[in-house]
Design a protein around this motif. Structure first.
Motif, PDB file in Angstrom:
ATOM      1  N   LYS A  60      17.979  10.974  -5.760  1.00 49.81           N
ATOM      2  CA  LYS A  60      16.677  10.470  -6.162  1.00 49.81           C
ATOM      3  C   LYS A  60      15.669  10.671  -5.035  1.00 49.81           C
ATOM      4  O   LYS A  60      15.821  10.119  -3.953  1.00 49.81           O
ATOM      5  CB  LYS A  60      16.763   8.990  -6.531  1.00 49.81           C
ATOM      6  N   ILE A  61      14.668  11.484  -5.322  1.00 45.92           N
ATOM      7  CA  ILE A  61      13.597  11.726  -4.367  1.00 45.92           C
ATOM      8  C   ILE A  61      12.434  10.818  -4.739  1.00 45.92           C
ATOM      9  O   ILE A  61      11.918  10.878  -5.847  1.00 45.92           O
ATOM     10  CB  ILE A  61      13.167  13.202  -4.386  1.00 45.92           C
ATOM     11  N   SER A  62      12.038   9.962  -3.819  1.00 43.49           N
ATOM     12  CA  SER A  62      10.990   8.989  -4.124  1.00 43.49           C
ATOM     13  C   SER A  62       9.695   9.691  -4.512  1.00 43.49           C
ATOM     14  O   SER A  62       9.328  10.719  -3.941  1.00 43.49           O
ATOM     15  CB  SER A  62      10.751   8.089  -2.905  1.00 43.49           C
ATOM     16  N   SER A  63       9.025   9.117  -5.517  1.00 46.59           N
ATOM     17  CA  SER A  63       7.766   9.694  -5.990  1.00 46.59           C
ATOM     18  C   SER A  63       6.558   9.011  -5.350  1.00 46.59           C
ATOM     19  O   SER A  63       5.425   9.333  -5.683  1.00 46.59           O
ATOM     20  CB  SER A  63       7.671   9.576  -7.511  1.00 46.59           C
ATOM     21  N   ILE A  64       6.798   8.061  -4.454  1.00 47.95           N
ATOM     22  CA  ILE A  64       5.706   7.410  -3.737  1.00 47.95           C
ATOM     23  C   ILE A  64       6.068   7.310  -2.256  1.00 47.95           C
ATOM     24  O   ILE A  64       7.239   7.319  -1.898  1.00 47.95           O
ATOM     25  CB  ILE A  64       5.388   6.009  -4.298  1.00 47.95           C
ATOM     26  N   TYR A  65       5.048   7.242  -1.434  1.00 47.57           N
ATOM     27  CA  TYR A  65       5.241   7.077   0.003  1.00 47.57           C
ATOM     28  C   TYR A  65       4.643   5.725   0.390  1.00 47.57           C
ATOM     29  O   TYR A  65       3.421   5.544   0.383  1.00 47.57           O
ATOM     30  CB  TYR A  65       4.554   8.200   0.779  1.00 47.57           C
ATOM     31  N   VAL A  66       5.507   4.763   0.686  1.00 43.65           N
ATOM     32  CA  VAL A  66       5.064   3.394   0.970  1.00 43.65           C
ATOM     33  C   VAL A  66       4.554   3.306   2.407  1.00 43.65           C
ATOM     34  O   VAL A  66       5.295   3.556   3.359  1.00 43.65           O
ATOM     35  CB  VAL A  66       6.200   2.378   0.739  1.00 43.65           C
ATOM     36  N   VAL A  67       3.295   2.966   2.551  1.00 41.61           N
ATOM     37  CA  VAL A  67       2.689   2.798   3.872  1.00 41.61           C
ATOM     38  C   VAL A  67       2.917   1.380   4.386  1.00 41.61           C
ATOM     39  O   VAL A  67       3.204   1.156   5.559  1.00 41.61           O
ATOM     40  CB  VAL A  67       1.176   3.098   3.815  1.00 41.61           C
ATOM     41  N   GLN A  68       2.804   0.410   3.478  1.00 45.70           N
ATOM     42  CA  GLN A  68       2.937  -0.989   3.875  1.00 45.70           C
ATOM     43  C   GLN A  68       3.675  -1.752   2.789  1.00 45.70           C
ATOM     44  O   GLN A  68       3.240  -1.790   1.636  1.00 45.70           O
ATOM     45  CB  GLN A  68       1.554  -1.610   4.090  1.00 45.70           C
ATOM     46  N   LYS A  69       4.802  -2.336   3.140  1.00 48.58           N
ATOM     47  CA  LYS A  69       5.516  -3.200   2.212  1.00 48.58           C
ATOM     48  C   LYS A  69       4.841  -4.578   2.172  1.00 48.58           C
ATOM     49  O   LYS A  69       4.094  -4.940   3.083  1.00 48.58           O
ATOM     50  CB  LYS A  69       6.974  -3.353   2.631  1.00 48.58           C
ATOM     51  N   VAL A 119       0.860  -1.186   0.000  1.00 46.28           N
ATOM     52  CA  VAL A 119       0.000   0.000   0.000  1.00 46.28           C
ATOM     53  C   VAL A 119       0.896   1.236   0.000  1.00 46.28           C
ATOM     54  O   VAL A 119       1.820   1.335   0.818  1.00 46.28           O
ATOM     55  CB  VAL A 119      -0.935   0.023   1.228  1.00 46.28           C
ATOM     56  N   PHE A 120       0.621   2.161  -0.908  1.00 48.56           N
ATOM     57  CA  PHE A 120       1.442   3.368  -0.978  1.00 48.56           C
ATOM     58  C   PHE A 120       0.626   4.531  -1.529  1.00 48.56           C
ATOM     59  O   PHE A 120      -0.413   4.339  -2.174  1.00 48.56           O
ATOM     60  CB  PHE A 120       2.696   3.132  -1.839  1.00 48.56           C
TER      61      PHE A 120
END
Length: 356
Positions: free
Chosen positions: A301-310, A49-50
């Motif tokens: 590299k700045i991540s373009s997504i924020y991972v809530v749950q791997k 989930v991200f």
């Protein structure tokens, strides 16, 4: 002749007459469905989930002006872009190749059109990328190997992030080039203006404009006063020397490097040059700082997504539901058997009436 009527209760005598056939069909369906259900492999699914971030927050110009605060992208276009990337054939082929899914799915050798298409279809059937009710992206992958399912899910998340960054990378690179061109232009203008200042100082003798003006005014006043006193005293030799000194202070051809005529002629030019030099110097400092900041922003590299749950390996299977397969098979067989014998009874009844 009245037509024959049928009801659910009226079916029982029919079923009773054909009970051997019905029980045989149901029993056969039970045996086959149990065998099939037991032969089916366990399927496990892993979910990541991200949230997608707003791509504008990674632009170098915004990083410089606003500090680069990371913003979650709940916009429809951000969500649709990430889902489109996740479901793209490019991502699918990359994952299939990386994890050698041709061999895992037993579709054939990679490079064969039919094998490639079969592996792609199998992969797509196991992949789900959806937008949930909390504006997050849920990426789910199913496979017989629960560890592999988790690895593929996490790798898919990373690939989506990488491709999503690439979509804005070209624009960011162009911004860097613009910053670099601006810096180089200001450096050239700075060098030209500095050279013009050096030449102007040498030509007009103006090095510190306020000091030169005070010096000239003081010297001209004092020399002219001494000349008037010498003329009043009748000292012709001293008066002639003072005239030459006064000419040197006031005229360009008088021999003095610093003189009133050159000073007046060069004052406007030097004032403009000084103002331009100071302006370019300030802009150049800002341009260098902006370029260095933007280059640092694009180099990292700045991540373009924020991972809530791997994704993690599943602790229990998600499919198949074996009891449901058996129950459904038996129920469907029973219903079809009843329909068949009912139609058969109707046919026999109509046939016997016709003979009479």
């Amino acid at each position: 002749m009245s037509s024959r009527s049928y009801s659910l209760l009226g079916l029982w005598p029919v079923i009773n007459r054909w009970k051997t056939l019905v029980l045989a069909a149901v029993g056969l369906a039970l045996i086959i469905s149990v065998i099939v259900a037991l032969m089916l492999p366990n399927i496990y699914k892993s979910t990541a989930v991200f949230y997608p971030t707003n791509p504008n927050t990674t632009d170098p110009d915004r990083i410089f002006t606003e500090g680069g605060k990371l913003e979650l992208g709940g916009r429809a276009e951000d969500l649709d872009r990430v889902i489109t990337i996740g479901e793209s054939q490019t991502v699918a082929e990359l994952i299939i190749k990386r994890f050698k899914l041709h061999k895992h799915y037993k579709t054939g050798v990679a490079g064969d059109d039919q094998a490639d298409q079969a592996a792609l279809d199998e992969f797509n059937s196991n992949l789900t990328v959806v937008h949930n009710d909390r504006d997050a992206i849920e990426l789910t992958f199913k496979d017989r190997d629960k560890v592999l399912a988790a690895k593929i899910t996490n790798t898919l998340t990373q690939v989506i992030d990488s491709i999503n960054q690439q979509l804005t990378f070209e624009n960011r690179r162009k911004v860097i080039e613009l910053y670099g061109e601006r810096k180089e232009f200001l450096e050239r203008e700075y060098a030209l203006t500095r050279d013009s200042l050096v030449q102007g100082r040498r030509r007009y003798g103006i090095y510190g404009m306020d000091r030169e003006s005070r010096y000239l005014a003081k010297e001209i006043i004092e020399t002219e006063a001494d000349l008037r006193r010498a003329e009043g005293e009748g000292d012709s030799r001293r008066a002639a020397g003072l005239r030459r000194a006064l000419k040197g202070l006031t005229q360009a051809d008088g021999g003095n490097l610093l003189n009133l005529e050159s000073y007046v002629a060069g004052t406007d030019l030097m004032s403009t040059l000084y103002a331009r030099f100071n302006d370019i110097q300030g802009r150049l400092i800002g341009a260098r700082s902006a370029y260095e900041t933007a280059r640092l922003a694009i180099s990292g590299k700045i991540s373009s997504i924020y991972v809530v749950q791997k994704a993690f390996p599943a602790t229990k299977k998600s499919a198949p539901v074996r009891w449901l397969i058996v129950f459904s098979s038996v129920l469907i067989t029973l219903v079809l058997s009843i329909i068949f014998i009912t139609l058969l009874e109707l046919y026999r009844g109509n046939l016997s009436v016709g003979k009479k």
